[in-house]
Design an enzyme around this catalytic site. Sequence first.
Site, mmCIF file in Angstrom:
data_model
loop_
_atom_site.group_PDB
_atom_site.id
_atom_site.type_symbol
_atom_site.label_atom_id
_atom_site.label_comp_id
_atom_site.label_asym_id
_atom_site.label_seq_id
_atom_site.Cartn_x
_atom_site.Cartn_y
_atom_site.Cartn_z
ATOM 1 C CG ASP A 69 -0.250 -0.124 2.493
ATOM 2 O OD1 ASP A 69 0.709 -0.766 2.625
ATOM 3 O OD2 ASP A 69 -0.707 0.639 3.506
ATOM 4 C CG ASP A 100 7.327 4.057 2.273
ATOM 5 O OD1 ASP A 100 7.609 2.873 2.642
ATOM 6 O OD2 ASP A 100 6.750 5.082 2.968
ATOM 7 C CD GLU A 134 4.064 0.829 7.042
ATOM 8 O OE1 GLU A 134 4.913 1.183 7.871
ATOM 9 O OE2 GLU A 134 3.677 1.548 6.295
ATOM 10 C CD GLU A 135 3.130 4.072 4.008
ATOM 11 O OE1 GLU A 135 2.955 4.909 4.862
ATOM 12 O OE2 GLU A 135 4.347 4.138 3.271
ATOM 13 C CD GLU A 163 8.918 0.928 6.262
ATOM 14 O OE1 GLU A 163 9.073 2.110 5.902
ATOM 15 O OE2 GLU A 163 7.694 0.469 6.388
ATOM 16 C CG HIS A 349 5.108 9.344 3.204
ATOM 17 N ND1 HIS A 349 4.337 9.357 4.430
ATOM 18 C CD2 HIS A 349 5.514 7.907 2.797
ATOM 19 C CE1 HIS A 349 4.352 7.884 4.783
ATOM 20 N NE2 HIS A 349 5.132 7.364 3.919
#
Length: 378
Positions: A69, A100, A134-135, A163, A349
């Site tokens: 995700d 990511d 996870e996000e 990560e 992000h």
Amino acid sequence: MLNDTLALAQMLIARRSPTPFDNGCQEILIDRLEKMGFDIERIRCGEVDNLWARRGTEAPLICFAGHTDVVPTGPLEKWESSPFDPVTRNGRLYGRGAADMKGSIAAFITSIEAFVAEHPDHNGSIALLITSDEEGIAVDGTVRVVEVLKARNELIDYCIVGEPTSVDKLGDMIKNGRRGSLSGTLTVKGIQGHIAYPHLAKNPIHLAAPAIAELANTEWDEGNEYFPPTTWQISNINGGTGATNVIPGEVTVLFNFRFSTASTIESLKARVHGILDRHNLEYDLQWENSGKPYLTPRGDLVDAVNAAIHTVTGIEPELSTSGGTSDGRFIADICPQVVELGPRNATIHKINEYVEVSDLDQLPRIYQLTMESLLLRK
């Protein structure tokens, strides 16, 4: 291996998978894992897709863990290219999730393929733990897979979480632990009234202010050789009706601890309640524990990863426990040695997220050498 890793990363990025959706990413992985003889277990929880894949039944078991995700894209017009149309330019692969962490997942697969091709009868076992939660709130993802594994006593010896830990160069930093996260919702009660008649009301903001100041200035611990001191921070304060002539009846404060192994959840809770009680507040306090701290000291896994990084890049990585939480906090419940290692994190992000193509070249080799160190020992 580079062209294959790059191509796989592009395939994964092209799958639009905002949390908690996987959108077929795991099926791409499953197709390749089955060809290597992995046993596949799909663990779906609500809207979340989880994958547990394992090759072999013997110890030691090394697991690669990650998430398919991704976070929201932000304004599409600010991207130089579509976030789900992976584009390579100037030595970088652009797209949401490139760093990511779809790049790491691609590197997992190609490194395992290379390792199995060279060592089909290797010792031990290899596993992949992949989630699409996870996000987001991370309640139906890795934690659920860990519950399944724990219930049947299927424990992991070593785990690498993909990560994006690197800063300036690939492998310059690995995470060998993370702080815990404990949040609180504090509601301090007063009596609503007219702002011109404070003697007929009780202003909860005024009542709470001294306690908040004490909480903000408290030294919770001194940290230790692995972790910085525990921090307490306010994220939100909300009180009032929106009118300028009304004393509110209550004020709500949202706060968070990031805490080290020098403190416990129980000790932090007790100290907060002690401060609030000392200020004679009428309050309600609800707690949410998002994860305990975990730490992997130097040992087989850290040494193997360090050696692999040095062989491939020539640098000595820094061990760090800085940053936010990760799914490593769940895996640590069934695995004594967990580290996080992935590509550079400068754009995670962000708009125009990218991964360096050179990282996709070297990262699979680091993962492969780590497997060789841990699974080929006599």
